[in-house]
Design a protein around this motif. Structure first.
Motif, PDB file in Angstrom:
ATOM      1  N   GLU A  35      42.290  41.641  39.935  1.00  0.00           N
ATOM      2  CA  GLU A  35      43.560  40.928  40.047  1.00  0.00           C
ATOM      3  C   GLU A  35      44.203  40.729  38.673  1.00  0.00           C
ATOM      4  O   GLU A  35      45.429  40.857  38.527  1.00  0.00           O
ATOM      5  CB  GLU A  35      43.355  39.567  40.718  1.00  0.00           C
ATOM      6  N   THR A  36      43.389  40.453  37.686  1.00  0.00           N
ATOM      7  CA  THR A  36      43.898  40.249  36.333  1.00  0.00           C
ATOM      8  C   THR A  36      44.433  41.556  35.760  1.00  0.00           C
ATOM      9  O   THR A  36      45.540  41.596  35.214  1.00  0.00           O
ATOM     10  CB  THR A  36      42.798  39.674  35.428  1.00  0.00           C
ATOM     11  N   LEU A  37      43.668  42.617  35.904  1.00  0.00           N
ATOM     12  CA  LEU A  37      44.109  43.899  35.354  1.00  0.00           C
ATOM     13  C   LEU A  37      45.344  44.434  36.075  1.00  0.00           C
ATOM     14  O   LEU A  37      46.146  45.158  35.476  1.00  0.00           O
ATOM     15  CB  LEU A  37      42.968  44.909  35.391  1.00  0.00           C
ATOM     16  N   ALA A  38      45.539  44.051  37.325  1.00  0.00           N
ATOM     17  CA  ALA A  38      46.751  44.451  38.055  1.00  0.00           C
ATOM     18  C   ALA A  38      47.996  43.805  37.445  1.00  0.00           C
ATOM     19  O   ALA A  38      49.108  44.310  37.626  1.00  0.00           O
ATOM     20  CB  ALA A  38      46.628  44.074  39.531  1.00  0.00           C
ATOM     21  N   MET A  39      47.826  42.729  36.700  1.00  0.00           N
ATOM     22  CA  MET A  39      48.945  42.030  36.073  1.00  0.00           C
ATOM     23  C   MET A  39      49.302  42.613  34.709  1.00  0.00           C
ATOM     24  O   MET A  39      50.258  42.165  34.062  1.00  0.00           O
ATOM     25  CB  MET A  39      48.615  40.538  35.933  1.00  0.00           C
TER      26      MET A  39
END
Length: 166
Positions: free
Chosen positions: A106-110
């Motif tokens: 989820e973090t890397l998707a941001m």
């Protein structure tokens, strides 16, 4: 646990490479690494820094709160990531569980293409609890296996990993 000065210096240098950048810091603490990020950012850049502990945010607010580029947020990291998944950043410094050991995808998707994902404390530390080394080893293997990142592991400072999103 505050980031060390070498990590801070690197954060400021990398921030300087993103004029007008949008920055995210997961794990404000008392604001030491936040201050390094702000030092490297230009006047058009913005930083959101999230920490679950209002005592730490209050300290960061006291020393850094006048900086209009900074938004300090008191929130559970996971809840904040869930509620803000639509946001995109040019650099993410994940210095807490959420964004590093939890909710990595989820973090890397941001992270924008060409954006930095930075983590520290990847070298064994004397204050690590039992079993933490296995978490670090698993995280590094997970990052190495990703096809959407260029990755550099540094045996420097506390052990820093810098990834750039392809």
């Amino acid at each position: 646990m505050a980031s060390d000065l070498l990590t801070g210096s690197l954060l400021g240098t990398l921030a300087a490479s993103k004029p007008g950048g949008k920055f995210l810091e997961m794990g404000t603490g008392t604001g030491l690494s936040t201050s390094w990020l702000l030092n490297g950012m230009d006047q058009h850049a913005t930083l959101i820094s999230v920490d679950y502990d209002p005592k730490y945010i209050a300290i960061a607010e006291k020393f850094l709160g006048d900086d209009k580029r900074l938004s300090l947020v008191t929130a559970d990291g996971g809840e904040w990531l869930d509620a803000n998944s639509r946001l995109r950043f040019d650099s993410i410094f994940a210095d807490t569980w959420h964004g590093k050991y939890l909710m990595l995808d989820e973090t890397l998707a941001m992270l924008n293409k060409g954006g930095f994902y930075i983590i520290d404390d990847m070298l064994r530390q004397p204050n690590w609890p039992e079993g933490h080394h296995e978490k670090v080893t698993k995280l590094i293997a997970t990052l190495e296996a990703r096809q959407d990142l260029f990755l550099t592991k540094q045996v420097w400072s506390t052990g820093i990993i810098i990834a750039v999103k392809k």
